[in-house]
Scaffold this motif. Structure first.
Motif, PDB file in Angstrom:
ATOM      1  N   LYS A 178      56.959 -36.222 -47.208  1.00 31.44           N
ATOM      2  CA  LYS A 178      58.128 -36.312 -47.990  1.00 31.44           C
ATOM      3  C   LYS A 178      58.829 -35.227 -48.247  1.00 31.44           C
ATOM      4  O   LYS A 178      60.212 -35.333 -48.157  1.00 31.44           O
ATOM      5  N   LYS A 179      58.176 -33.934 -48.451  1.00 33.78           N
ATOM      6  CA  LYS A 179      59.105 -32.911 -48.452  1.00 33.78           C
ATOM      7  C   LYS A 179      60.160 -32.515 -47.351  1.00 33.78           C
ATOM      8  O   LYS A 179      61.214 -32.231 -47.394  1.00 33.78           O
ATOM      9  N   LEU A 180      59.160 -32.707 -46.166  1.00 32.86           N
ATOM     10  CA  LEU A 180      60.139 -32.425 -44.854  1.00 32.86           C
ATOM     11  C   LEU A 180      61.365 -33.329 -44.731  1.00 32.86           C
ATOM     12  O   LEU A 180      62.375 -32.869 -44.225  1.00 32.86           O
ATOM     13  N   ARG A 181      61.184 -34.552 -44.947  1.00 33.31           N
ATOM     14  CA  ARG A 181      62.073 -35.694 -44.724  1.00 33.31           C
ATOM     15  C   ARG A 181      63.220 -35.319 -45.786  1.00 33.31           C
ATOM     16  O   ARG A 181      64.355 -36.045 -45.584  1.00 33.31           O
ATOM     17  N   ALA A 182      62.864 -34.753 -46.625  1.00 38.11           N
ATOM     18  CA  ALA A 182      64.031 -34.454 -47.657  1.00 38.11           C
ATOM     19  C   ALA A 182      64.723 -32.950 -47.487  1.00 38.11           C
ATOM     20  O   ALA A 182      65.238 -32.344 -48.319  1.00 38.11           O
ATOM     21  N   ASN A 183      64.313 -32.526 -46.116  1.00 41.68           N
ATOM     22  CA  ASN A 183      65.146 -31.174 -45.964  1.00 41.68           C
ATOM     23  C   ASN A 183      64.617 -29.936 -46.675  1.00 41.68           C
ATOM     24  O   ASN A 183      65.147 -29.104 -47.107  1.00 41.68           O
ATOM     25  N   LYS A 184      63.186 -30.168 -47.011  1.00 41.74           N
ATOM     26  CA  LYS A 184      62.653 -29.046 -48.080  1.00 41.74           C
ATOM     27  C   LYS A 184      61.811 -28.097 -46.892  1.00 41.74           C
ATOM     28  O   LYS A 184      61.655 -28.471 -45.585  1.00 41.74           O
ATOM     29  N   VAL A 185      61.065 -27.070 -47.476  1.00 42.45           N
ATOM     30  CA  VAL A 185      60.557 -26.074 -46.683  1.00 42.45           C
ATOM     31  C   VAL A 185      59.112 -26.022 -47.105  1.00 42.45           C
ATOM     32  O   VAL A 185      58.853 -26.039 -48.431  1.00 42.45           O
ATOM     33  N   ILE A 186      58.115 -26.261 -46.089  1.00 42.13           N
ATOM     34  CA  ILE A 186      56.644 -25.976 -46.487  1.00 42.13           C
ATOM     35  C   ILE A 186      56.009 -24.824 -45.777  1.00 42.13           C
ATOM     36  O   ILE A 186      56.548 -24.459 -44.660  1.00 42.13           O
ATOM     37  N   ALA A 187      55.078 -24.539 -46.142  1.00 40.86           N
ATOM     38  CA  ALA A 187      54.172 -23.278 -45.614  1.00 40.86           C
ATOM     39  C   ALA A 187      52.904 -23.866 -45.370  1.00 40.86           C
ATOM     40  O   ALA A 187      52.219 -24.289 -46.295  1.00 40.86           O
ATOM     41  N   ILE A 188      52.187 -23.622 -44.142  1.00 36.68           N
ATOM     42  CA  ILE A 188      50.799 -23.820 -43.826  1.00 36.68           C
ATOM     43  C   ILE A 188      50.311 -22.560 -43.223  1.00 36.68           C
ATOM     44  O   ILE A 188      50.840 -21.866 -42.199  1.00 36.68           O
ATOM     45  N   LEU A 189      48.833 -22.285 -43.791  1.00 37.74           N
ATOM     46  CA  LEU A 189      48.248 -21.254 -43.193  1.00 37.74           C
ATOM     47  C   LEU A 189      47.385 -21.860 -42.343  1.00 37.74           C
ATOM     48  O   LEU A 189      46.287 -22.720 -42.448  1.00 37.74           O
ATOM     49  N   PRO A 190      47.540 -21.569 -40.853  1.00 38.01           N
ATOM     50  CA  PRO A 190      47.248 -22.681 -39.642  1.00 38.01           C
ATOM     51  C   PRO A 190      45.912 -21.994 -39.205  1.00 38.01           C
ATOM     52  O   PRO A 190      45.216 -22.501 -38.447  1.00 38.01           O
ATOM     53  N   ASP A 191      45.281 -20.796 -39.642  1.00 36.85           N
ATOM     54  CA  ASP A 191      44.160 -20.235 -39.250  1.00 36.85           C
ATOM     55  C   ASP A 191      43.049 -20.526 -39.979  1.00 36.85           C
ATOM     56  O   ASP A 191      41.825 -19.672 -39.826  1.00 36.85           O
ATOM     57  N   GLN A 192      42.941 -21.665 -40.788  1.00 38.74           N
ATOM     58  CA  GLN A 192      41.922 -21.973 -41.549  1.00 38.74           C
ATOM     59  C   GLN A 192      41.171 -23.139 -40.614  1.00 38.74           C
ATOM     60  O   GLN A 192      41.810 -23.885 -40.154  1.00 38.74           O
ATOM     61  N   GLU A 193      39.730 -23.254 -40.536  1.00 40.33           N
ATOM     62  CA  GLU A 193      39.241 -24.162 -39.675  1.00 40.33           C
ATOM     63  C   GLU A 193      39.371 -25.407 -40.621  1.00 40.33           C
ATOM     64  O   GLU A 193      38.824 -25.776 -41.552  1.00 40.33           O
ATOM     65  N   PRO A 194      39.963 -26.617 -39.994  1.00 40.48           N
ATOM     66  CA  PRO A 194      40.068 -27.958 -40.703  1.00 40.48           C
ATOM     67  C   PRO A 194      38.812 -28.614 -40.806  1.00 40.48           C
ATOM     68  O   PRO A 194      37.698 -28.197 -40.264  1.00 40.48           O
ATOM     69  N   ALA A 195      38.702 -29.535 -41.547  1.00 38.01           N
ATOM     70  CA  ALA A 195      37.697 -30.488 -41.791  1.00 38.01           C
ATOM     71  C   ALA A 195      37.242 -31.179 -40.321  1.00 38.01           C
ATOM     72  O   ALA A 195      38.282 -31.352 -39.602  1.00 38.01           O
ATOM     73  N   ALA A 196      35.975 -31.591 -40.247  1.00 35.30           N
ATOM     74  CA  ALA A 196      35.862 -32.453 -38.887  1.00 35.30           C
ATOM     75  C   ALA A 196      36.849 -33.644 -38.735  1.00 35.30           C
ATOM     76  O   ALA A 196      36.830 -34.315 -39.820  1.00 35.30           O
TER      77      ALA A 196
END
Length: 296
Positions: A178-196
């Motif tokens: 929803k934030k991205l579609r409203a032209n907002k900024v998001i931050a993701i820490l991508p080097d954490q291992e995701p859930a199975a």
């Protein structure tokens, strides 16, 4: 036991917040030296395994020096939490002495399709969060801690500049979309291992690492612009340099294998540009593909 952990955590934050940044970093560096000399902590064991795995091209002495420096920066990251969480925001932001590539962030935002900041665990990501949220409507994806008090504290401190938090679950993903579609900024820490079931194996520093697919999916579905951002620790307690950089366009490829390869190459480049400030104490290779020996 939970109450004891809360009390210890708060006591540590308050004490570190009393000192100037140079003093808290000095104390953090001392703690890191103890981790290195003790050679019995989880941080030491995991950092050594990761550095030996990811820097095979270095000789033993160079890897040993990187391990020592890495643990010192780990200690500083903990000690800086008082400054980044409890100082008045103006005081914390005053420690940002230089910003490189802000025009890249501005240009990405001007595209009008939302911005995703890849923010690996390098330097002080809390300072990066403060800086970005002071200028944009920022939402950060995060893993909820087990203790509800610390979940409340994280949200309270990271929202001081008006930003928002999105938990790493279905509702959090919907919020990010929803934030991205409203032209907002998001931050993701991508080097954490995701859930199975939420990732795929992709090469990182020469070894398969279970890597989140969420960032790639968000970028592809929303056409958001993806950039990278870090807050690098300067020497002698002088502060932090914020760095924004472009990410290869393959990050939004419909070929998820290519997208994840690009994501990990981006993280690897950033990590090896400032290897002593990367969080090598994290079990980035916790899971291994079938048939491959475990690293830890």
């Amino acid at each position: 036991m939970r109450i004891i952990k809360i009390i210890i955590g708060l006591f540590f934050l308050v004490i570190m917040a009393v000192f100037p940044l140079s003093v808290s970093q000095f104390l953090g560096r001392c703690f890191g030296k103890l981790l290195y000399r003790g050679q019995s902590s989880r941080s030491y064991a995991v950092s050594r395994a990761n550095i030996d795995c990811c820097f095979k091209h270095l000789d033993a002495q160079a890897r040993e020096e990187l391990l020592r420096s890495s643990l010192e920066h780990t200690g500083m990251s903990y000690a800086e939490m008082g400054m980044s969480w409890l100082w008045p925001t103006k005081m914390s932001l005053a420690k940002v002495t230089k910003v490189v590539g802000e025009d890249i962030l501005q240009a990405a935002f001007a595209q009008g399709k939302g911005v995703i900041i890849i923010a690996p665990h390098i330097g002080n990501w809390e300072v990066l969060n403060l800086y970005a949220s002071s200028r944009y409507d920022l939402t950060v994806l995060y893993k909820q801690p087990k203790l509800k008090f610390f979940d409340w504290l994280i949200n309270k401190m990271r929202k001081r500049m008006g930003g928002d938090m999105a938990p790493a679950n279905a509702s959090g993903v919907r919020k990010l979309m929803k934030k991205l579609r409203a032209n907002k900024v998001i931050a993701i820490l991508p080097d954490q291992e995701p859930a199975a079931g939420s990732g795929m194996f992709a090469d990182f520093c020469g070894r398969p690492a279970y890597t989140m697919t969420l960032l790639s999916q968000l970028a592809r579905k929303t056409k958001a612009t993806v950039i990278a951002g870090v807050a690098i620790r300067e020497a002698a307690g002088e502060g932090f340099t914020i760095q924004f950089s472009e990410v290869a366009e393959e990050i939004v490829s419909p070929d998820i294998t290519l997208s994840l390869k690009t994501l990990n190459q981006t993280i690897e480049y950033m990590a090896k540009s400032h290897p002593e400030q990367y969080q090598w104490e994290y079990k980035r290779f916790k899971n291994s593909p079938p048939g491959m020996a475990k690293l830890y």
